[in-house]
Design an enzyme around this catalytic site. Structure first.
Site, PDB file in Angstrom:
ATOM      1  N   GLY A  90      14.303  -1.160  10.041  1.00  0.00           N
ATOM      2  CA  GLY A  90      13.848  -2.322  10.811  1.00  0.00           C
ATOM      3  C   GLY A  90      14.572  -3.565  10.355  1.00  0.00           C
ATOM      4  O   GLY A  90      15.726  -3.505   9.918  1.00  0.00           O
ATOM      5  N   ILE A 125      14.169  -5.445   7.753  1.00  0.00           N
ATOM      6  CA  ILE A 125      14.544  -5.465   6.332  1.00  0.00           C
ATOM      7  C   ILE A 125      15.696  -4.498   6.064  1.00  0.00           C
ATOM      8  O   ILE A 125      16.692  -4.855   5.434  1.00  0.00           O
ATOM      9  CB  ILE A 125      13.325  -5.130   5.446  1.00  0.00           C
ATOM     10  CG1 ILE A 125      12.272  -6.242   5.564  1.00  0.00           C
ATOM     11  CG2 ILE A 125      13.747  -4.948   3.990  1.00  0.00           C
ATOM     12  CD1 ILE A 125      10.926  -5.904   4.958  1.00  0.00           C
ATOM     13  N   SER A 155      14.922   6.940  10.244  1.00  0.00           N
ATOM     14  CA  SER A 155      13.790   6.208  10.822  1.00  0.00           C
ATOM     15  C   SER A 155      13.178   7.116  11.877  1.00  0.00           C
ATOM     16  O   SER A 155      13.665   8.233  12.087  1.00  0.00           O
ATOM     17  CB  SER A 155      14.241   4.877  11.417  1.00  0.00           C
ATOM     18  OG  SER A 155      15.175   5.107  12.439  1.00  0.00           O
ATOM     19  N   SER A 171      13.332   7.279  14.951  1.00  0.00           N
ATOM     20  CA  SER A 171      14.303   7.801  15.914  1.00  0.00           C
ATOM     21  C   SER A 171      15.664   7.179  15.647  1.00  0.00           C
ATOM     22  O   SER A 171      15.768   6.135  15.003  1.00  0.00           O
ATOM     23  CB  SER A 171      13.850   7.477  17.340  1.00  0.00           C
ATOM     24  OG  SER A 171      13.734   6.073  17.467  1.00  0.00           O
ATOM     25  N   VAL A 210      10.624  -1.113  -2.013  1.00  0.00           N
ATOM     26  CA  VAL A 210      10.121  -2.455  -1.697  1.00  0.00           C
ATOM     27  C   VAL A 210       9.151  -2.380  -0.520  1.00  0.00           C
ATOM     28  O   VAL A 210       8.851  -3.403   0.100  1.00  0.00           O
ATOM     29  CB  VAL A 210      11.268  -3.453  -1.380  1.00  0.00           C
ATOM     30  CG1 VAL A 210      12.077  -3.778  -2.627  1.00  0.00           C
ATOM     31  CG2 VAL A 210      12.162  -2.928  -0.266  1.00  0.00           C
ATOM     32  N   GLY A 211       8.687  -1.138  -0.207  1.00  0.00           N
ATOM     33  CA  GLY A 211       7.747  -0.963   0.904  1.00  0.00           C
ATOM     34  C   GLY A 211       6.310  -1.042   0.401  1.00  0.00           C
ATOM     35  O   GLY A 211       5.793  -2.129   0.131  1.00  0.00           O
ATOM     36  N   ARG A 212       5.701   0.125   0.258  1.00  0.00           N
ATOM     37  CA  ARG A 212       4.358   0.206  -0.294  1.00  0.00           C
ATOM     38  C   ARG A 212       4.333   1.334  -1.322  1.00  0.00           C
ATOM     39  O   ARG A 212       5.073   2.312  -1.194  1.00  0.00           O
ATOM     40  CB  ARG A 212       3.331   0.517   0.811  1.00  0.00           C
ATOM     41  CG  ARG A 212       3.001  -0.638   1.725  1.00  0.00           C
ATOM     42  CD  ARG A 212       2.053  -1.640   1.059  1.00  0.00           C
ATOM     43  NE  ARG A 212       1.741  -2.772   1.926  1.00  0.00           N
ATOM     44  CZ  ARG A 212       2.422  -3.912   1.947  1.00  0.00           C
ATOM     45  NH1 ARG A 212       3.471  -4.087   1.155  1.00  0.00           N
ATOM     46  NH2 ARG A 212       2.059  -4.894   2.751  1.00  0.00           N
ATOM     47  N   GLU A 235      -1.718  -0.813  -7.473  1.00  0.00           N
ATOM     48  CA  GLU A 235      -1.381  -2.088  -8.101  1.00  0.00           C
ATOM     49  C   GLU A 235      -2.562  -3.062  -8.053  1.00  0.00           C
ATOM     50  O   GLU A 235      -3.368  -2.983  -7.125  1.00  0.00           O
ATOM     51  CB  GLU A 235      -0.143  -2.698  -7.422  1.00  0.00           C
ATOM     52  CG  GLU A 235      -0.339  -3.033  -5.963  1.00  0.00           C
ATOM     53  CD  GLU A 235       0.978  -3.429  -5.289  1.00  0.00           C
ATOM     54  OE1 GLU A 235       1.962  -2.682  -5.402  1.00  0.00           O
ATOM     55  OE2 GLU A 235       0.999  -4.481  -4.636  1.00  0.00           O
ATOM     56  N   HIS A 248       5.215  -6.835  -7.489  1.00  0.00           N
ATOM     57  CA  HIS A 248       5.154  -7.075  -6.034  1.00  0.00           C
ATOM     58  C   HIS A 248       5.717  -8.464  -5.699  1.00  0.00           C
ATOM     59  O   HIS A 248       5.033  -9.290  -5.088  1.00  0.00           O
ATOM     60  CB  HIS A 248       3.707  -6.918  -5.526  1.00  0.00           C
ATOM     61  CG  HIS A 248       3.647  -6.569  -4.057  1.00  0.00           C
ATOM     62  ND1 HIS A 248       2.784  -5.642  -3.529  1.00  0.00           N
ATOM     63  CD2 HIS A 248       4.383  -7.031  -3.011  1.00  0.00           C
ATOM     64  CE1 HIS A 248       2.965  -5.556  -2.213  1.00  0.00           C
ATOM     65  NE2 HIS A 248       3.930  -6.382  -1.889  1.00  0.00           N
ATOM     66  N   ALA A 264       8.854  -9.033  -4.133  1.00  0.00           N
ATOM     67  CA  ALA A 264       9.992  -9.059  -3.206  1.00  0.00           C
ATOM     68  C   ALA A 264       9.896 -10.192  -2.194  1.00  0.00           C
ATOM     69  O   ALA A 264      10.908 -10.726  -1.754  1.00  0.00           O
ATOM     70  CB  ALA A 264      10.153  -7.715  -2.497  1.00  0.00           C
TER      71      ALA A 264
END
Lengths: 322, 322
Positions: free
Chosen positions: A160, A162, A181, A183, A237-239, A268, A286, A288
């Site tokens: 996306g 990022i 991703s 698609s 850097v997502g979850r 976290e 966290h 970023a």
């Protein structure tokens, strides 16, 4: 405040430390701050917020069906985060509540940070910093070699706003980019892998920047890490829950993978004890998104959406319900 | 070794830990390793090396007129570093000794590291790593904001092979690049500042990657740091003595500048005690060149130059005497 007494009422929930948009919101609206109350949230909402039409959520308060049931007049939920896995979207859809997120507000900063973690792990920058500060450099001399960054094959999970900025940054390092991703995106010039297992098998580094959904929960499991291999590095850097954290720790300890740079964790701010002792990981609180520039962006978006909502204008970054 | 008994003799000096090219040199030449002797170097040279024509120096042994006086037959001095401020070039010129350096062998790795230090300082990555490891994140919560990287104005001091690669990397972050070097380079698309004071005044970050000469010794002095300003950051991947280190420490402590990322120090591996306690610096044990890729490159160049020398072919990366 006097100048805002005729202004529309807006409900705000934020962690105590995140005061960055208080002033500008107070200047434009009557703000009902759930955080300043000592009452339990449901009672506070019943008492003060039942007529509230707009709700700004800074941070990750779970917006459950139960919470929403206390806000029968709610029409818009403004989330200042990019990820909205803390929101019961199905219930919002059922109640006809529009949801917005921060979309691109943080993309540059998160991408910068992802590349920073990648360089930090491969070139051992925080480990080197500890080595100098402890006096070991002067006492023991030479520090172990790092791993070359330029030319590395980097697989981006989630392409996306990022992911595409990360790719742009890494092009400058002559890295070879590919991605996975939901698609394939015909407009993207990089190689697409339809599943994360083949992405891992064909790359030196995996960068996770997709959203957390039922489909992506523990998308990095032991099999993916075995596929990435002993010199492989994971950047998240997502979850936190994109990775099976327990398995990752085993893989880091046993040398199944080479290292990791982690800005997010499953539970976290609690971080598993074993991770704190590893030298092949870089750990980050966290951070970023944590720059003044990002905070300014998200404040601007929030203000614009509140103004748009109260004057029946189109919203920015409205979340589409699937 | 048997297969090399007819091979030409090559003198080698290296730090004890830097054994990376031993094997390949031994396979091709009779290597006289000054490091394995317990004798003082001048005595060792007089006893073993007076007929030596080629000398490979890994590391930064000062090659003084005194050392050279013990090597009357020397014709080529191969330095595996980029910087050659440890060599008495005037004496080499007088004696007709050709000198070569590593030229571009490390450019990618040093540029990667410079950008890594820049991201580490601005986004507080090693500080965040310490914050998580110490348990402070879980105990105290929120970590201070970092500074946005994208859009920053970065002034590069010394626009050779390393500086140009750093600029290429930072373009991907939408940084605004300018530079200072001995003279303006018409082929370079970035703004040129004829002196470092005006470069500092017009930038948020200074990156030092010039060579250390009499002209560049302490090129970053207090005046330059005052000009850079309180949010300014200095990255040094050149040599420690490019900066007046004592003044820099005062400036870091007093907030005259905002931070620094330092891979080199005036008196390394000794690092001033005060630096070790600062949270706005990232310290690194002279690691910018330290990857296997760089070692492979420099081994290849050394071997090629020895072969070229002994077969009267043109040398790679011969240093031009001014």
């Amino acid at each position: 405040m006097a100048e805002a007494s005729d202004s529309p009422l807006v409900l705000l929930h934020r962690p105590p430390s995140l005061t960055f948009m208080d002033e500008i919101l107070n200047r434009n609206f009557r703000i009902l701050n759930a955080d300043t109350s000592s009452e339990p949230l449901p009672i506070f909402l019943d008492r003060h917020a039942s007529s509230v039409r707009a709700f700004v959520v800074v941070g990750r308060l779970p917006i459950t069906a139960e919470i929403l049931s206390h806000l029968p007049s709610l029409q818009i939920l403004i989330c200042t985060s990019v990820g909205i896995n803390h929101v019961d979207l199905a219930e919002c859809m059922r109640r006809g509540i529009a949801v917005t997120n921060a979309r691109n507000a943080f993309s540059d900063d998160v991408a910068d940070f992802a590349v920073g973690l990648l360089l930090s792990v491969l070139r051992r920058i925080p480990t080197g910093d500890r080595y100098v500060r402890s006096g070991d450099w002067e006492k023991l001399g030479g520090f172990p070699l790092g791993s070359k960054v330029s030319g590395k094959r980097v697989g981006i999970v989630g392409f996306g706003s990022i992911g595409s900025v990360i790719a742009k940054r890494l092009e400058g390092f002559d890295c070879v980019i590919s991605y996975n991703s939901r698609s394939e995106k015909p407009s993207i010039p990089y190689r697409y892998f339809p599943d994360i297992l083949s992405l891992a098998a064909n790359n030196d580094v995996l960068v996770l920047c997709c959203s957390l959904t039922e489909q992506t929960h523990h998308i990095v499991n032991r099999e993916v890490m075995e596929s990435l291999g002993k010199d492989g590095v994971i950047i998240n850097v997502g979850r936190g829950s994109l990775i099976d954290e327990k398995e990752m720790i085993k893989c880091l300890v046993d040398g199944v993978i080479g290292g990791a740079g982690l800005d997010v964790f499953e539970n976290e701010p609690a971080v598993p004890e074993e991770l704190l002792r590893l030298d092949n990981v870089v750990l980050s609180p966290h951070s970023a998104v944590a720059t003044q520039g990002s905070l300014d962006n998200v404040t601007e978006i929030t203000l614009a959406n509140l103004k748009a909502f109260f004057s029946n204008q189109p919203l920015l970054f409205q979340v589409q319900f699937d």
